[in-house]
Design a protein around this motif. Structure first.
Motif: not given
Ligand code: ATP
Ligand code: MG
Length: 316
Positions: A171, A258, A14, A204, A59, A21, A42-49, A23
């Motif tokens: 989630e 969290r 991103y 999580h 995006p 970042v 954990e949060s930020g590990s890249g699951k949603s990406t 991701a």
């Molecule tokens: P969570 O458990 O909080 O949902 P996640 O494992 O789903 O976290 P992602 O949302 O994929 O993780 O995010 C991975 C990394 O990419 C994080 O550092 C996040 O801040 C960054 N990130 C996610 N979406 C965007 C975006 N639209 N723009 C910039 N950075 C992003």
């Protein structure tokens, strides 16, 4: 190709102008038809990406994407816009943490479902399938009139309307209270099982995932660092990060999702990692862990991205 979903060496960066970042940093994942897999980290590990990339829902700030995603034999990144729309309509369903956001606030539930189903379907039977009591009444409601659990069932009914091959659940119950959470999860898994739909559940919670999924993939720093049968990954982790997650699982339930379950902070990468992203927090780290990217090692039934996986398992 026999797998339903294949993700190969997927990297996503991103770039929002001031900050870059990375991701996903070379994530690999394979899902067979009918399989249920939980992706934890954990949060930020890249699951949603990862989930978004599969449906090409990233995006526009995700402006560097490399690697490959194959879904039902089609290379997702090569598809023209019409192909992507067809893929999302026929092959792929999504449910997210906030179901209301995925519904149109100005349209009654029944009409939204009718739009997805076209002339061939009866909205009431689809609302009944997700075990909503009194489907006729729910069909006449607007999204803001639904409780959280009802809204998630409606979102599920829409996601499953065309019997997709794969359901990505990001989630889906994080915003619900404990009892409704279990009911909604039960509906998600039983509706998908009836339809023969594979589930990728992003969560999580390693313990919750291990209860419902046949397989678990553990993400850290934008890579899948361990993958294997759920009971084995939870019971005899092959990666030091999974071991730390599994040890902290009971504590996590009382601390809330969290909080970081492992001492230290997860990484935020700006570029491809040179070594193992877990190295700064790993009790077993050696010199090479900071310098060499770990390759995949097969340990018992699992695959782990850890230089020392084989040796640590032999020692334990
Ligand atoms: P969570 O458990 O909080 O949902 P996640 O494992 O789903 O976290 P992602 O949302 O994929 O993780 O995010 C991975 C990394 O990419 C994080 O550092 C996040 O801040 C960054 N990130 C996610 N979406 C965007 C975006 N639209 N723009 C910039 N950075 C992003
Ligand atoms: Mg997420």
């Amino acid at each position: 190709m026999t797998a339903l979903l294949e993700v190969r060496d997927l990297a996503v960066e991103y770039d929002s102008g001031e900050r870059r970042v990375r991701a996903l940093d070379g994530a690999d994942l394979t899902v067979a038809a009918g399989e249920t897999i939980g992706i934890v980290g954990e949060s930020g590990s890249g699951k949603s990406t990862l989930g978004s990339a599969v449906g090409r829902l990233l995006p526009s700030t995700a402006n560097r994407v490399t690697g490959d995603v194959w879904l039902a034999g089609e290379r997702v990144f090569d598809l023209p816009p019409a192909g992507i729309r067809r893929l999302r309509r026929e092959r792929l369903g999504f449910v997210f943490q906030d179901p209301i956001a995925s519904l149109d606030p100005t349209m009654r539930v029944g009409k939204q479902l009718k739009l997805v189903l076209g002339s061939k379907g009866d909205p009431l039977s689809h609302l009944d399938r997700v075990r909503l009591a009194n489907p006729g009444r729910v069909a006449r409601m607007y999204p803001h009139q639904l409780s959280g659990g009802m809204a998630q069932r409606v979102a599920l009914a829409i996601a499953m309307a065309c019997q997709p091959r794969l359901l990505i659940a990001d989630e889906p119950t994080a915003a619900l209270d404990a009892q409704v959470r279990e009911e909604v999860l039960e509906v998600v898994f039983s509706v998908a099982a009836e339809a023969g739909t594979s589930i990728v559940w992003l969560s999580h919670d390693l313990t919750a995932v291990a209860r419902r999924c046949s397989r678990v993939a553990v993400m850290y720093g934008g890579r899948v660092v361990e993958d294997g049968p759920a009971a084995d990954v939870l019971g005899q982790p092959a990666h030091p990060y999974t071991a730390a997650l599994a040890r902290s699982a009971p504590a996590m339930a009382s601390l809330g999702d969290r909080l970081s379950p492992v001492p230290g902070r997860p990484p935020v990468l700006a570029e491809a990692s040179h070594g193992c992203a877990f190295e700064p927090r790993c009790p077993y780290a050696e010199e090479r862990c900071a310098k060499e990217r770990p390759e995949l090692h097969v340990v018992r039934t699992q695959e782990a991205l850890c230089h020392r996986a084989t040796e640590l398992v032999t020692a334990s």
